[in-house]
Design a protein around this motif. Structure first.
Motif, PDB file in Angstrom:
ATOM      1  N   GLU A 172       5.183  12.065   7.275  1.00 35.50           N
ATOM      2  CA  GLU A 172       4.092  12.156   6.320  1.00 35.50           C
ATOM      3  C   GLU A 172       4.450  13.176   5.235  1.00 35.50           C
ATOM      4  OE1 GLU A 172       0.441  13.883   7.713  1.00 35.50           O
ATOM      5  OE2 GLU A 172      -0.608  12.100   7.006  1.00 35.50           O
ATOM      6  N   VAL A 178       0.843  -1.200   0.000  1.00 28.56           N
ATOM      7  CA  VAL A 178       0.000   0.000   0.000  1.00 28.56           C
ATOM      8  C   VAL A 178       0.878   1.251   0.000  1.00 28.56           C
ATOM      9  CG1 VAL A 178      -1.640   1.327   1.368  1.00 28.56           C
ATOM     10  CG2 VAL A 178      -1.978  -1.121   1.064  1.00 28.56           C
ATOM     11  N   SER A 179       1.941   1.244   0.812  1.00 25.88           N
ATOM     12  CA  SER A 179       2.801   2.433   0.842  1.00 25.88           C
ATOM     13  C   SER A 179       3.522   2.630  -0.481  1.00 25.88           C
ATOM     14  CB  SER A 179       3.854   2.354   1.945  1.00 25.88           C
ATOM     15  OG  SER A 179       3.412   1.634   3.014  1.00 25.88           O
ATOM     16  N   LYS A 200       2.386   1.709  -3.390  1.00 22.51           N
ATOM     17  CA  LYS A 200       1.369   2.178  -4.338  1.00 22.51           C
ATOM     18  C   LYS A 200       1.108   3.655  -4.157  1.00 22.51           C
ATOM     19  CE  LYS A 200      -1.694  -1.581  -5.700  1.00 22.51           C
ATOM     20  NZ  LYS A 200      -1.740  -2.674  -4.725  1.00 22.51           N
ATOM     21  N   ALA A 201       1.244   4.133  -2.897  1.00 23.74           N
ATOM     22  CA  ALA A 201       0.931   5.532  -2.620  1.00 23.74           C
ATOM     23  C   ALA A 201       2.008   6.471  -3.143  1.00 23.74           C
ATOM     24  CB  ALA A 201       0.747   5.739  -1.114  1.00 23.74           C
TER      25      ALA A 201
END
Ligand SMILES: Nc1ncnc2c1ncn2[C@@H]1O[C@H](COP(=O)(O)OP(=O)(O)O)[C@@H](O)[C@H]1O
Ligand SMILES: [Mg+2]
Lengths: 426, 269
Positions: free
Chosen positions: A423, A301-302, A304-305
């Motif tokens: 972030e 997921v990370s 892909k982000a």
């Protein structure tokens, strides 16, 4: 005429919309309050049950370290010193305090008040410095769990209400308390000792170390494996039926009950590879299986982000795929990957069932020195203590849960910190 | 070399005279079942700006991405035909795609600086290809590239600040600086101004005009005016086919094809 009717309809619709929004907010607030309520009740009951376990009733005794009792041969031989009769030293000190306990029955009752492990404390002291033999020492020694429970108010005094002590024993306890020789002090055994049959000596340290070694093995295996898998699937593998199949199966694995991994570990790591039973090494291997899918999914997921234009920019400048990944994509995905890893670790630290399957549920007194020694883990210790009937183990169970929760809270706080701190907004 | 392209090269005067930097001979691109580019024959001259125009989805970006083989990255994309850079087949198995991309730089539609410092953005390519032999060397490359991109004066005091903190126009010029830091021969630009305001656009256009001296530039643009302002040659694409190519002046004043005429007069697009 028509336009005013229209305006009325619009106003009515607006009112309905506002009302619906208000209702929806109310549902949300109610749900949160209910959830918080449950959480508060849970925490409050654990804390109420468990906080007393962090202190332990101790007695101050003036010990006569008599050489004729401790070291009759007089050679100060270490082997002799470590097997000497320190219980006698403790008992003599008690008898000196209460000379009226002269008959055998009374003496046995008196000795029952102090922990059976009190002599170990004396032994530790003497072994650390044998020159003190022959002198007098004042020491705080643990009382038996039953006295501890009485002092903490968990047990009634009166025998008809469940009290275990006779008038005479109560008188002794009161006498000690009256002159300040009986106090509850910080329970160091809980944080330094391994497990014990005597609740007052039972500690979590063995389980903490066992959990630590298991997690170390888990982290060392699942992080590189998980990241490598995720990077391969996201950045290198072409999408075809095989990668789809792998993806589906990884997602399935994340949902497999952990006890199944325990059975797998039992069969493969213990029976086939014959790794040491009950060891944190095997525990870590099994927990790797449990946490790997979580880490792979979080890492994917990370990855892909990370926006595709970062990849295009790197490739467009002539970076190879590997350079693109190591220079740009992986560093940008790392905070997310680390967060996922910590969450995976937090899941691993709370796992009990698979560890039961590979024998980490044994009664182990010694604190493990290496990942190959037999050990338990924190949640398993909770399980073991919860199954013990003594009142003193009930509070220790809650205390162990609190310690486990603290570890989890610390790990989750780290995850949140990483997420907030690193972030990135694109 | 394939026969089609030979025929084409013979037919095209520029190519025959060896003036063409890049040639495309019968280039077809398929995305899975979709035939996105159909038999493109095109020669791109050195040290000129060639504009690719045409309605959305006609294959301009696809053609551009063939030139530095970025289409290799798209799964299911299939490129056939011959594309040469300095008469060398760029789809040759022997050719290293990393080397190719060092020779053919690209600037994308959306400014895409790395989330790193301005300095590191520009220094990334030279570091990657080992172009600098010392820190001083590298610094010189970075400064020169920023100067050539007309950005140096604006950022010289904050080279260690993140490139993502610049304005959109500055970011795009940073991307151009990053591309030219590798000393490419060709720069491909895919609608480089579509995300910029008019002032930033004017700056980038001015820059493109200056860069022409040292680089061969291929630019995809949606704006007729932009094509007219910056380019010497214009190629008009429609539904995956190259309809017409010629000097920009001629395309805009005297288009040979009805479709071209329709597009530049704004009847569709
Ligand atoms: N990655 C892709 N996969 C499938 N089809 C694509 C892809 N990229 C572009 N296409 C298709 O190819 C055609 C040409 O696209 P593109 O070159 O992006 O057009 P343009 O840049 O002229 O707007 C379009 O019809 C588009 O839908
Ligand atoms: Mg496009």
């Amino acid at each position: 005429m028509r336009s005013s009717a229209n305006a009325d309809r619009v106003a009515a619709r607006l009112r309905r919309r506002y009302a619906a929004e208000k209702r929806f907010r109310a549902y949300g607030v109610a749900a949160i309050i209910i959830a918080l309520g449950f959480l508060t009740v849970l925490l409050a009951s654990i804390i109420a049950d468990g906080y007393t376990a962090f202190v332990q009733t101790e007695v101050r005794l003036s010990l006569d370290l008599d050489p004729s009792v401790i070291d009759p041969s007089g050679k100060r031989d270490r082997a002799d010193l470590s097997s000497a009769d320190y219980a006698a030293v403790v008992h003599n000190a008690l008898l000196a305090r209460f000379p009226e306990a002269s008959d055998r029955a009374a003496r046995r009752r008196l000795f029952r008040l102090i922990s059976q492990g009190a002599d170990l404390e004396v032994r530790k002291l003497v072994l650390a410095d044998p020159s003190i033999i022959g002198s007098r020492r004042e020491m705080w020694l643990p009382m038996a769990a039953s006295v501890d429970q009485l002092i903490k108010g968990n047990m009634a005094r009166a025998p008809e209400k469940g009290g275990q002590f006779s008038e005479r024993e109560l008188a002794w306890i009161d006498a000690l308390q009256a002159d300040g020789s009986l106090k509850t002090r910080f329970n160091k055994w809980l944080f330094t000792g391994g497990d014990s049959r005597q609740p007052e000596l039972a500690g979590l340290w063995g389980a903490v170390v066992g959990s630590f070694y298991s997690l170390l093995v888990t982290l060392a295996l699942s992080f590189p494996l998980g990241v490598a898998t995720a990077v391969y699937l996201e950045e290198f593998a072409s999408r075809n039926r095989w990668t789809d199949l792998i993806e589906v199966n990884i997602n399935n694995l994340a949902a497999v009950p952990s006890i199944v991994f325990g059975l797998l570990g039992l069969e493969i790591f213990l029976n086939v590879f014959e790794l040491p039973r009950s060891s944190p090494l095997v525990g870590g291997l099994v927990l790797t299986l449990v946490s790997l899918p979580t880490i792979i999914i979080a890492a994917r997921v990370s990855l892909k982000a990370v926006p595709p234009w970062i990849r295009e920019a790197a490739l467009g400048l002539g970076a190879s795929r590997l350079q693109m990944v190591t220079h740009h994509v992986l560093p940008l995905a790392m905070p997310g990957i680390l967060t996922g890893t910590i969450i995976g670790m937090a899941r691993a630290i709370g796992e009990t069932a698979p560890l039961l399957m590979i024998g980490m549920v044994a009664f182990i007194v010694d604190v493990p020195a290496t990942p190959l020694d037999p050990a338990t883990a924190l949640p398993v210790q909770v399980y073991l203590w919860a199954a013990s009937p003594e009142r003193a183990f009930i509070e220790r169970t809650s205390a162990a849960i609190l310690v486990l929760l603290c570890f989890l809270a610390a790990m989750n706080a780290t995850a949140i910190y990483l997420r907030k701190h690193f972030e990135r907004r694109w | 070399m394939s026969t089609t392209s030979d025929a084409y090269l013979r037919q095209d005067a520029d190519a025959a005279a060896g003036m063409a930097k890049i040639t495309a001979g019968d280039v077809n691109v398929h995305y899975g079942d979709k035939h996105a580019l159909k038999g493109i024959n095109l020669a791109i001259r050195a040290n000129e700006v060639t504009a690719l125009i045409g309605p959305s989805g006609c294959g301009k970006s696809t053609f551009l991405r063939c030139i530095n083989r970025m289409n290799d990255l798209i799964e299911g994309a299939r490129v056939t035909g011959l594309i040469t850079l300095d008469r060398q087949d760029i789809y040759d198995r022997e050719l290293d795609v990393v080397q190719l991309r060092a020779r053919v730089g690209m600037v994308f539609q959306k400014p895409n600086p790395f989330p790193k410092s301005i300095y590191d953005n520009v220094a990334y390519g030279p570091r990657l290809h080992g172009l600098a032999h010392s820190t001083a060397d590298l610094e010189e490359i970075v400064v020169t590239s920023l100067e050539r991109a007309g950005l140096y004066d604006e950022v010289k005091d904050r080279l260690d600040e993140p490139g993502t903190g610049l304005s959109g126009g500055q970011q795009q010029r940073l991307c151009i600086a990053r591309a030219i830091a590798v000393s490419p021969e060709v720069i491909l630009m895919d609608e480089p101004c579509s995300a910029l305001d008019p002032i930033a656009t004017a700056k980038v256009e001015e820059l493109i005009d200056e860069l022409r001296e040292n680089f061969t530039i291929v630019i995809v643009t949606h704006s007729m005016q932009q094509a007219a302002r910056v380019s010497q040659r214009t190629a008009f694409f429609h539904l995956g086919e190259l309809v017409e190519v010629g000097d920009t002046e001629q395309i805009f004043t005297n288009p040979q094809h009805k479709l071209t005429q329709g597009y530049i007069t704004g009847r569709f697009g």
